[in-house]
Motif scaffolding. Structure first.
Motif, PDB file in Angstrom:
ATOM      1  N   TRP A  78      97.793  41.326  42.173  1.00 49.57           N
ATOM      2  CA  TRP A  78      97.294  41.607  40.823  1.00 49.57           C
ATOM      3  C   TRP A  78      97.732  40.534  39.837  1.00 49.57           C
ATOM      4  O   TRP A  78      96.965  40.130  38.959  1.00 49.57           O
ATOM      5  CB  TRP A  78      97.785  42.977  40.366  1.00 49.57           C
ATOM      6  CG  TRP A  78      97.236  44.096  41.179  1.00 49.57           C
ATOM      7  CD1 TRP A  78      97.779  44.645  42.315  1.00 49.57           C
ATOM      8  CD2 TRP A  78      96.010  44.800  40.956  1.00 49.57           C
ATOM      9  NE1 TRP A  78      96.981  45.634  42.801  1.00 49.57           N
ATOM     10  CE2 TRP A  78      95.881  45.766  41.996  1.00 49.57           C
ATOM     11  CE3 TRP A  78      95.021  44.722  39.989  1.00 49.57           C
ATOM     12  CZ2 TRP A  78      94.800  46.626  42.076  1.00 49.57           C
ATOM     13  CZ3 TRP A  78      93.935  45.586  40.073  1.00 49.57           C
ATOM     14  CH2 TRP A  78      93.835  46.519  41.102  1.00 49.57           C
ATOM     15  N   ALA A  81      95.702  37.305  40.529  1.00 49.06           N
ATOM     16  CA  ALA A  81      94.319  37.500  40.084  1.00 49.06           C
ATOM     17  C   ALA A  81      94.212  37.377  38.565  1.00 49.06           C
ATOM     18  O   ALA A  81      93.281  36.756  38.038  1.00 49.06           O
ATOM     19  CB  ALA A  81      93.812  38.863  40.536  1.00 49.06           C
ATOM     20  N   ALA A  82      95.168  37.953  37.842  1.00 48.61           N
ATOM     21  CA  ALA A  82      95.143  37.881  36.376  1.00 48.61           C
ATOM     22  C   ALA A  82      95.475  36.475  35.892  1.00 48.61           C
ATOM     23  O   ALA A  82      94.896  35.992  34.901  1.00 48.61           O
ATOM     24  CB  ALA A  82      96.132  38.886  35.790  1.00 48.61           C
ATOM     25  N   LEU A 109      91.414  44.291  35.441  1.00 42.95           N
ATOM     26  CA  LEU A 109      91.773  44.528  36.838  1.00 42.95           C
ATOM     27  C   LEU A 109      92.473  45.863  37.040  1.00 42.95           C
ATOM     28  O   LEU A 109      92.323  46.500  38.087  1.00 42.95           O
ATOM     29  CB  LEU A 109      92.668  43.394  37.349  1.00 42.95           C
ATOM     30  CG  LEU A 109      91.997  42.024  37.500  1.00 42.95           C
ATOM     31  CD1 LEU A 109      93.043  40.957  37.783  1.00 42.95           C
ATOM     32  CD2 LEU A 109      90.948  42.051  38.613  1.00 42.95           C
ATOM     33  N   THR A 134      85.783  42.161  36.644  1.00 36.61           N
ATOM     34  CA  THR A 134      87.207  42.448  36.882  1.00 36.61           C
ATOM     35  C   THR A 134      87.436  43.956  36.920  1.00 36.61           C
ATOM     36  O   THR A 134      88.297  44.442  37.656  1.00 36.61           O
ATOM     37  CB  THR A 134      88.110  41.812  35.810  1.00 36.61           C
ATOM     38  OG1 THR A 134      87.782  42.340  34.508  1.00 36.61           O
ATOM     39  CG2 THR A 134      87.975  40.303  35.790  1.00 36.61           C
ATOM     40  N   GLY A 138      88.900  45.837  40.278  1.00 34.64           N
ATOM     41  CA  GLY A 138      90.132  46.599  40.157  1.00 34.64           C
ATOM     42  C   GLY A 138      89.958  48.081  40.409  1.00 34.64           C
ATOM     43  O   GLY A 138      90.933  48.776  40.701  1.00 34.64           O
ATOM     44  N   ILE A 142      91.683  45.513  44.705  1.00 30.37           N
ATOM     45  CA  ILE A 142      91.525  44.272  45.462  1.00 30.37           C
ATOM     46  C   ILE A 142      92.187  44.406  46.824  1.00 30.37           C
ATOM     47  O   ILE A 142      91.698  43.918  47.832  1.00 30.37           O
ATOM     48  CB  ILE A 142      92.160  43.095  44.690  1.00 30.37           C
ATOM     49  CG1 ILE A 142      91.512  42.950  43.308  1.00 30.37           C
ATOM     50  CG2 ILE A 142      92.006  41.788  45.455  1.00 30.37           C
ATOM     51  CD1 ILE A 142      92.195  41.957  42.418  1.00 30.37           C
TER      52      ILE A 142
END
Length: 482
Positions: A78, A81-82, A109, A134, A138, A142
């Motif tokens: 996470w 991804a962010a 997310l 996103t 989320g 993911i």
């Protein structure tokens, strides 16, 4: 702990996300958004290079994943991804300050839906699409999607540890003998539900609006490409479709699989499912009656439309609003219903956030059992859920989770109050981010808070989405010694 295996899998996640980012890049090309095309290209290329390089350096490592690896992989997935997902917001100029962009993406997310953007309708379409995407990524998670790819990446085991790292408490278990197949089934249901909502929305809006709205509804995330959220469509039909799908996404997705495989009666008898529907109907009807009694709306049908919409929005932790309802001016009884819904949340195994209905049910049954034991100290009482006995260790986990949840909420509100926000704003902002609800109770966006609060809010959103313990375990000395 297996560092090389973790690097290998996290690098694969990075490559996967760079491929997903090609979709908003295509949207930018279609709409001739040159600056956004550059922003996505300058994000995708470094992600691909970094991800592929790290993957090929560690590709020969095929050790099984431990529970410790599961906690690390889930949390860092996470965060990575962010971290990369925020870059297009910065390069496009939509959110030039990186902390704002990181807040926006982690909000998407984690399916929170809180936003730093004050005028979303002025944003380029490709950025709006990426923002909504996103949400969708989320929603089911993911990690759950990635579990289906583990065998192809050389992960020889431990995939259930990855899914388990995202939740605690009573769960329905695997739907199929193989965890990989379970992940595939869940995403097929998720995808089918998204497509169905898009088809139902198309008669009232164009494809872009339908897709982005469906992304945010089925994921119970709440991002909207309209400033007035769902209220901008000014359609009872849209309100009811969105209400139905917010509620549907709050149901444990494993129940859909069991219903489709011939276990409909068992599904309808599920305690959590029946509690969700009962709570929703009781709150919506009671609120609608109160709205009619106070002449807020001319008919019960109209009152029920708006009340049911907001009850579904809050209990599912979607956070959609309907400007036409002006619910902040409703009678205090109706607002109090919505406040209570904030602490309930959706079902375990759904895309909803919050404390989860199953935990609330166990808390009430635990309290009732404690009272019975006071009256009959020599008798044996057990907590039953859906004709099954809940183990005492699970009850303890739930009690610990609920206590930690409340402490985190209050601690978050205390830290946020240092920004100069009032008590009400601090408490509501903390629960809106921790519960992954996002918007509501005066919070149309979070742009009024200082930049440093972005990191506090981001932590609360991540902790809430990963059910606290997955994140908190990383701060334990014993974890790193294991």
């Amino acid at each position: 702990m297996h560092p090389k295996q973790l690097v290998k899998l996290l690098s694969a996640v990075t490559v996967f996300l760079s491929i997903v980012m090609l979709i908003p890049l295509i949207v930018a090309l279609i709409h001739n958004e040159s600056r956004e095309v550059t922003a996505f290209v300058l994000t995708i290329v470094p992600m691909s290079v970094i991800g592929l390089s790290a993957y090929f350096l560690t590709r020969k490592d095929e050790q099984p994943l431990s529970q410790t690896d599961g906690f690390l992989f889930t949390t860092f997935t996470w965060i990575i991804a962010a971290t990369f997902g925020a870059v297009p917001f910065v390069l496009s100029g939509v959110l030039p300050e990186y902390s704002n962009a990181f807040f926006e993406v982690i909000s998407g997310l984690t399916t929170t839906g809180a936003s730093r953007i004050t005028d979303v309708e002025s944003c380029p379409r490709s950025i709006l699409f990426w923002r909504s995407l996103t949400n969708w990524l989320g929603g089911m998670g993911i990690v759950v999607l990635f579990v289906a790819l583990l065998p192809a990446l050389g992960a020889t085991g431990g995939s259930f540890n990855l899914i388990g790292a995202e939740s605690v408490g009573p769960v329905k278990g695997k739907l199929t003998p193989k965890t990989k197949n379970t992940a595939v089934v869940l995403y097929l249901i998720y995808f089918a539900m998204t497509v169905l909502e898009v088809l139902l929305l198309l008669p009232k809006m164009d494809l872009f609006n339908a897709v982005t709205l469906a992304f945010s509804t089925v994921s119970t995330a709440g991002f909207s490409i309209r400033n007035a959220s769902v209220g901008s469509y000014n359609s009872a039909y849209v309100d009811y479709v969105v209400t139905a799908f917010m509620l549907a996404a709050s149901v444990n997705f494993s129940l859909y699989y069991r219903a489709f495989t011939g276990h409909l009666k068992q599904t309808l008898k599920d305690t959590e499912f029946r509690t969700l529907l009962s709570v929703f109907m009781a709150a919506a009807v009671a609120g609608a009656v109160m709205l009619c009694m106070n002449n807020v709306y001319p008919s019960f049908a109209q009152a029920f439309r708006y009340m049911s919409f907001h009850v579904a929005s809050v209990v599912s932790t979607t956070g959609f609003s309907n400007a036409a309802s002006t619910y902040l001016s409703w009678p205090s009884f109706c607002i109090m219903i919505l406040v209570l819904m904030m602490f309930i949340g959706g079902s375990a195994g759904s895309t909803g956030g919050g404390m989860k209905i199953i935990r609330i049910v166990v808390l009430f049954k635990s309290a009732r059992t404690s009272i019975k034991r006071k009256i009959h100290p020599n008798s044996m009482f057990r907590i039953k859920i859906s004709n099954g006995i809940v183990d005492d260790s699970v009850v303890f986990q739930i009690l610990a989770f609920c206590a930690t949840y409340m402490i985190t909420w209050l601690a978050g509100a205390t830290v946020i109050s240092f920004s100069g926000a009032g008590i009400q704003d601090s408490l509501s902002a903390s629960i809106l981010t921790l519960g992954n609800i996002g918007l509501g109770f005066g919070h149309k966006d979070f742009s009024s808070y200082p930049l440093w609060t972005n990191w506090i809010f981001s932590f609360l959103m991540l902790a809430g989405r990963l059910e606290l313990f997955t994140v908190y375990v990383l701060f334990s000395r014993s974890f790193w010694r294991s």
